[in-house]
Design an enzyme around this catalytic site. Structure first.
Site, PDB file in Angstrom:
ATOM      1  N   ASP A  24       0.799  -1.248   0.000  1.00 52.15           N
ATOM      2  CA  ASP A  24       0.000   0.000   0.000  1.00 52.15           C
ATOM      3  C   ASP A  24       0.822   1.285   0.000  1.00 52.15           C
ATOM      4  O   ASP A  24       0.456   2.267   0.665  1.00 52.15           O
ATOM      5  CB  ASP A  24      -0.972   0.007   1.195  1.00 52.15           C
ATOM      6  CG  ASP A  24      -1.947  -1.151   1.164  1.00 52.15           C
ATOM      7  OD1 ASP A  24      -1.908  -1.963   0.224  1.00 52.15           O
ATOM      8  OD2 ASP A  24      -2.754  -1.266   2.114  1.00 52.15           O
ATOM      9  N   LYS A 129      -6.621  -4.866  -3.090  1.00 51.22           N
ATOM     10  CA  LYS A 129      -7.254  -5.484  -1.913  1.00 51.22           C
ATOM     11  C   LYS A 129      -8.287  -4.537  -1.307  1.00 51.22           C
ATOM     12  O   LYS A 129      -8.021  -3.353  -1.128  1.00 51.22           O
ATOM     13  CB  LYS A 129      -6.177  -5.861  -0.892  1.00 51.22           C
ATOM     14  CG  LYS A 129      -5.389  -4.696  -0.315  1.00 51.22           C
ATOM     15  CD  LYS A 129      -4.187  -5.235   0.417  1.00 51.22           C
ATOM     16  CE  LYS A 129      -3.542  -4.356   1.442  1.00 51.22           C
ATOM     17  NZ  LYS A 129      -4.284  -3.440   2.251  1.00 51.22           N
ATOM     18  N   CYS A 162      -2.206  -2.220   7.906  1.00 53.49           N
ATOM     19  CA  CYS A 162      -2.151  -3.200   6.808  1.00 53.49           C
ATOM     20  C   CYS A 162      -0.932  -4.117   6.882  1.00 53.49           C
ATOM     21  O   CYS A 162      -1.008  -5.280   6.472  1.00 53.49           O
ATOM     22  CB  CYS A 162      -2.234  -2.477   5.473  1.00 53.49           C
ATOM     23  SG  CYS A 162      -3.870  -1.754   5.219  1.00 53.49           S
TER      24      CYS A 162
HETATM   25  N1  TIU Z   1      -2.728   0.432   4.261  1.00 53.69           N
HETATM   26  C1  TIU Z   1      -3.181   0.728   5.474  1.00 53.69           C
HETATM   27  O1  TIU Z   1      -2.507   0.582   6.469  1.00 53.69           O
HETATM   28  N2  TIU Z   1      -4.467   1.263   5.549  1.00 53.69           N
HETATM   29  C2  TIU Z   1      -4.877   2.139   6.531  1.00 53.69           C
HETATM   30  O2  TIU Z   1      -6.031   2.554   6.536  1.00 53.69           O
HETATM   31  N3  TIU Z   1      -3.943   2.520   7.457  1.00 53.69           N
HETATM   32  C3  TIU Z   1      -4.103   3.444   8.446  1.00 53.69           C
HETATM   33  O3  TIU Z   1      -3.203   3.572   9.285  1.00 53.69           O
HETATM   34  N4  TIU Z   1      -5.182   4.206   8.490  1.00 53.69           N
END
Ligand code: TIU
Length: 229
Positions: A24, A129, A162
């Site tokens: 991500d 995802k 994530c």
């Molecule tokens: N990729 C991921 O960690 N999504 C989130 O929403 N992370 C946050 O810390 N908000």
């Protein structure tokens, strides 16, 4: 087999059974005006991960490791967005609303893109995802198994969300995870520390924690040894 300095003990890297998993690293999390910012976060805190991840990505490609990228996001019609996820936190803008980089966390929008510094190459799988974990509702598991991958070198954001969710999912599926502390980031320094401690505690209950320099050294030794693919 390179032994990578890590905690709670050395990680025995098997390059032809290892994948670099970059989680991500999207504009929505690392640039202002995206989903991360809409939740009230200071997105600049994540940007220290970019340089080391770039170096590791270059080395992994050179050494012939499988490289996999993930992106968190939803269908344009939001049919895969749980109402609970949309409502959570009562942010000023919700998933699907239009922000400075297009609709927040929606596939195909500029904010959903991986940051230009880490742009995937053709042939590198990109896993879209809908959840926090990279295995939930995706084809990551068969893609890894078809390539004979058993080890994951994990980078990305955020450490306690994530990254941790994916590492836990991977652990239950039998993968060994080495999480690189300089290549994972959090909006909260205390969660960065605790997120990593939770992985490596109790003899490595979910995996190992190391640094990119150690993997670079291991991959360099491997490449010089003539196994460059
Ligand atoms: N990729 C991921 O960690 N999504 C989130 O929403 N992370 C946050 O810390 N908000």
């Amino acid at each position: 087999m390179p032994l990578i300095d890590a905690e709670p003990y050395e990680f025995a890297l098997v390059p032809h059974e290892a994948a670099l998993l970059i989680i991500d690293m999207q504009r929505d999390f690392l640039e202002p005006g995206g989903f991360g910012g809409s939740l009230g976060n200071d997105v600049t805190l994540l940007r220290r991960t970019i340089d080391p991840t770039q170096r590791l990505l270059a080395a992994a490609r050179k050494a012939g490791l499988t490289v996999i990228h993930t992106r968190e996001g939803h269908r344009e019609d939001l049919a895969d967005l749980p109402p609970a996820k949309k409502a959570r936190g009562k942010p000023s803008l919700v998933i699907g609303d239009r922000g400075a980089m297009g609709r927040l966390l929606v596939r195909g929008e500029p904010g959903h893109d991986i940051i230009p510094e880490l742009r995937p190459l053709p042939g590198e799988p990109v896993i879209d995802k809908p959840g926090k974990g990279a295995f939930y509702a995706t084809d990551l598991d068969p893609i890894l198994r078809h390539r004979g991958v058993r080890q994951l070198i994990v980078c990305g954001v955020t450490t306690e969300v994530c990254v941790n969710t994916t590492v836990r999912e991977a652990n239950d599926r039998g993968f060994d995870c080495l999480v690189l502390e300089d290549c994972v980031g959090s909006y909260f320094p205390e969660f960065q520390e605790m997120g990593l401690r939770m992985i490596k505690a109790q003899g490595g209950i979910f995996g190992w924690v190391g640094r990119s320099e150690a993997v670079l050294a291991g991959l360099g030794a491997q490449t010089c040894g003539g196994t460059d693919r």
